[in-house]
Design a protein around this motif. Structure first.
Motif, PDB file in Angstrom:
ATOM      1  N   SER A   1      38.138  57.440 -29.565  1.00 24.27           N
ATOM      2  CA  SER A   1      38.175  58.255 -30.775  1.00 24.27           C
ATOM      3  C   SER A   1      38.513  59.696 -30.413  1.00 24.27           C
ATOM      4  CB  SER A   1      36.793  58.190 -31.434  1.00 24.27           C
ATOM      5  OG  SER A   1      36.804  58.875 -32.645  1.00 24.27           O
TER       6      SER A   1
ATOM      7  N   ASP B   1      33.709  49.725 -25.598  1.00 25.62           N
ATOM      8  CA  ASP B   1      33.715  50.910 -26.458  1.00 25.62           C
ATOM      9  C   ASP B   1      33.540  52.108 -25.527  1.00 25.62           C
ATOM     10  OD1 ASP B   1      32.877  53.073 -27.942  1.00 25.62           O
ATOM     11  OD2 ASP B   1      31.499  51.948 -29.214  1.00 25.62           O
TER      12      ASP B   1
ATOM     13  N   GLY C   1      40.080  44.699 -31.760  1.00 18.49           N
ATOM     14  CA  GLY C   1      39.737  44.009 -30.517  1.00 18.49           C
ATOM     15  C   GLY C   1      39.005  42.700 -30.771  1.00 18.49           C
TER      16      GLY C   1
ATOM     17  N   ALA D   1      38.241  50.941 -26.880  1.00 13.33           N
ATOM     18  CA  ALA D   1      38.367  51.705 -28.130  1.00 13.33           C
ATOM     19  C   ALA D   1      38.010  53.162 -27.868  1.00 13.33           C
ATOM     20  CB  ALA D   1      37.430  51.125 -29.186  1.00 13.33           C
TER      21      ALA D   1
ATOM     22  N   PHE E   1      43.463  52.037 -29.635  1.00  9.13           N
ATOM     23  CA  PHE E   1      43.060  50.733 -29.123  1.00  9.13           C
ATOM     24  C   PHE E   1      43.889  50.496 -27.880  1.00  9.13           C
ATOM     25  CE2 PHE E   1      43.770  45.961 -29.559  1.00  9.13           C
ATOM     26  CZ  PHE E   1      42.552  45.628 -29.004  1.00  9.13           C
TER      27      PHE E   1
ATOM     28  N   ALA F   1      38.048  54.868 -33.896  1.00 15.20           N
ATOM     29  CA  ALA F   1      37.590  53.895 -32.894  1.00 15.20           C
ATOM     30  C   ALA F   1      37.044  52.649 -33.603  1.00 15.20           C
ATOM     31  CB  ALA F   1      36.518  54.512 -32.014  1.00 15.20           C
ATOM     32  N   THR F   2      36.435  52.843 -34.754  1.00 20.03           N
ATOM     33  CA  THR F   2      35.909  51.695 -35.499  1.00 20.03           C
ATOM     34  C   THR F   2      37.034  50.699 -35.784  1.00 20.03           C
ATOM     35  OG1 THR F   2      34.219  53.104 -36.502  1.00 20.03           O
ATOM     36  CG2 THR F   2      34.708  51.038 -37.634  1.00 20.03           C
ATOM     37  N   GLU F   3      38.184  51.232 -36.183  1.00 12.32           N
ATOM     38  CA  GLU F   3      39.320  50.351 -36.466  1.00 12.32           C
ATOM     39  C   GLU F   3      39.787  49.653 -35.180  1.00 12.32           C
ATOM     40  OE1 GLU F   3      42.546  52.305 -38.657  1.00 12.32           O
ATOM     41  OE2 GLU F   3      43.858  50.752 -37.848  1.00 12.32           O
ATOM     42  N   ALA F   4      39.798  50.395 -34.071  1.00 12.22           N
ATOM     43  CA  ALA F   4      40.209  49.807 -32.792  1.00 12.22           C
ATOM     44  C   ALA F   4      39.266  48.668 -32.398  1.00 12.22           C
ATOM     45  CB  ALA F   4      40.219  50.892 -31.708  1.00 12.22           C
ATOM     46  N   ILE F   5      37.984  48.868 -32.611  1.00 14.85           N
ATOM     47  CA  ILE F   5      36.990  47.843 -32.264  1.00 14.85           C
ATOM     48  C   ILE F   5      37.213  46.605 -33.137  1.00 14.85           C
ATOM     49  CG2 ILE F   5      34.506  47.300 -32.462  1.00 14.85           C
ATOM     50  CD1 ILE F   5      34.094  50.356 -31.573  1.00 14.85           C
TER      51      ILE F   5
ATOM     52  N   THR G   1      45.317  54.137 -33.919  1.00 13.90           N
ATOM     53  CA  THR G   1      44.604  53.595 -35.081  1.00 13.90           C
ATOM     54  C   THR G   1      44.025  54.790 -35.859  1.00 13.90           C
ATOM     55  OG1 THR G   1      42.527  53.492 -33.833  1.00 13.90           O
ATOM     56  CG2 THR G   1      43.907  51.507 -33.798  1.00 13.90           C
TER      57      THR G   1
ATOM     58  N   GLY H   1      42.228  57.324 -33.785  1.00 14.63           N
ATOM     59  CA  GLY H   1      41.609  56.699 -32.627  1.00 14.63           C
ATOM     60  C   GLY H   1      42.687  55.924 -31.892  1.00 14.63           C
TER      61      GLY H   1
END
Ligand code: PLP
Length: 371
Positions: A197, A177, A79, A195, A210, A72-76, A69, A208
């Motif tokens: 990063s 996370d 999710g 998630a 996921f 990590a924000t995008e992965a979260i 991704t 990041g």
């Protein structure tokens, strides 16, 4: 050019490892193939992406896959999409710990407009969640429980394995996370989604991952060419993937030496800041994070006085926003205690001299303030 400050903000981001830079350069300079093209240049790029995927999977549980991704924000955000399918089964509750990063808290809250009830579950005064209390909150209507492995502000480690067990008992999914613990703190095997990063592990910014357990469905957030199992369309950057993979590999390879080094820095910092009080548990903590407070200190002033050290008041996101730290508030600290707290983050590239000099600058400025 002015000398760079001593960098003690490794929770906000980490410097790029030299080995990571070297791994990325050929993929920026010499190779330009699209990893999704069928010809030889594309296949070469795709091979590098797949090696990186394996490397990133190293510290993660088995039985799932890694999707790249942008952060990590995008992965979260991806999710959280898993709750949509559960809504049709009458599950309309989401539980997140009160100390979660904004990427989790605000994403959870965005589901209120889709008919979900969001609970920000309290943490104890040491930053750790009470499993008894959490067990009472998770019910048959709970679709998802989100809890972080290591807190970005106070470094406290949550009992993730037990939290996942509680979620599973009630048929809920668990999203973890792992940004601040990946490669440094074990990730329990029972989590459903995670998630990560790259820029927190001496890798590049802008990528990041996921991690998704096999059999769990998440709807796509970005539509298009169907890359990343159709869940995250868009052309991947082989350079960023290769850098992320190398950074992950180095974390695993250096895990013991990194941990020993960080423990030495933490011991030194604790003795240099002996007049300060530590925020959060000492026994369940990632040692690269020291969040401390001292009565009467005005941290906003301290940060402008101490230009020779890059450190943070609360989280990097909260500082600068003018908002008091929600994590320190969740510990039950008074507003004045929150305003007199600082976060020091040590990493692989810090030296003992960094800690000595930084503590000298900070403590001298504090004594001048309190005089
Ligand atoms: N979660 C935690 C605990 C973090 O510390 C951060 C970054 O500050 C994030 C999520 C967001 O990561 P990214 O910058 O990759 O979106």
């Amino acid at each position: 050019m002015a000398k760079d400050p001593i960098y003690l903000d490794n929770q906000a981001t980490t410097p790029l490892a030299a080995e990571v830079f070297d791994t990325m350069v050929p993929w920026l300079r010499d190779h330009f193939g699209n990893p999704h093209s069928a010809h030889i240049l594309g296949r070469k790029a795709a091979a590098v992406v797949e090696v990186a995927r394996e490397q990133v999977a190293g510290p993660l549980p088995k039985g799932g896959s890694v999707l790249f991704t942008g952060s990590a924000t995008e992965a979260i955000n991806l999710g959280f999409g898993a709750v949509r399918a559960l809504k049709t089964e009458g599950k309309n509750k989401i539980i997140v710990l009160d100390s979660e990063h904004a990427a989790v808290r605000d994403t959870a809250l965005s589901y209120e407009k889709h008919g979900f009830m969001v609970e920000k579950h309290p943490i104890s005064s040491d930053g750790v969640v009470s499993l008894e209390q959490l067990a009472e909150s998770i019910d048959d209507k709970t679709a998802l429980v989100a809890a972080m492995l290591v807190n970005n502000e106070i470094g406290v480690i949550q009992p993730i394995e037990e939290i996942v067990d509680l979620a599973h008992k009630k048929g809920a999914l668990m999203l973890c996370d792992v940004v601040q613990g990946y490669g440094r703190v074990d990730i329990p095997n029972n989590v459903d989604m995670a998630a990560i990063s790259a820029h927190k592990i001496y890798g590049p910014k802008g990528i990041g991952a996921f991690w998704l357990r096999d059999g769990i469905g998440v709807p796509p957030m970005i539509h298009g060419g169907g890359q990343e199992q159709g869940i995250r369309s868009g052309t991947l950057s082989p350079a960023l993937c290769a850098g992320f993979g190398r950074a992950a590999e180095l974390c695993l390879k250096n895990r013991d030496t990194d941990a020993a080094h960080i423990q030495i820095l933490a011991n030194k910092a604790q003795s240099c800041f002996a007049d300060w009080t530590i925020n959060g548990a000492m026994d369940q903590r990632y040692m690269g994070n020291l969040n401390i407070r001292r009565d009467g200190v005005d941290v906003a002033r301290l940060m402008s006085d101490v230009r020779g050290v890059a450190f943070s008041a609360g989280s990097a996101c909260a500082s600068g926003s003018g908002r008091p730290s929600h994590v320190l508030a969740a510990l039950g600290l008074e507003p004045a205690e929150i305003k007199s707290s600082i976060r020091l983050g040590f990493g692989r590239y810090n030296s003992l001299e960094d800690i000595e000099m930084a503590s000298k600058y900070i403590n001298e400025a504090v004594e001048a303030q309190l005089a």
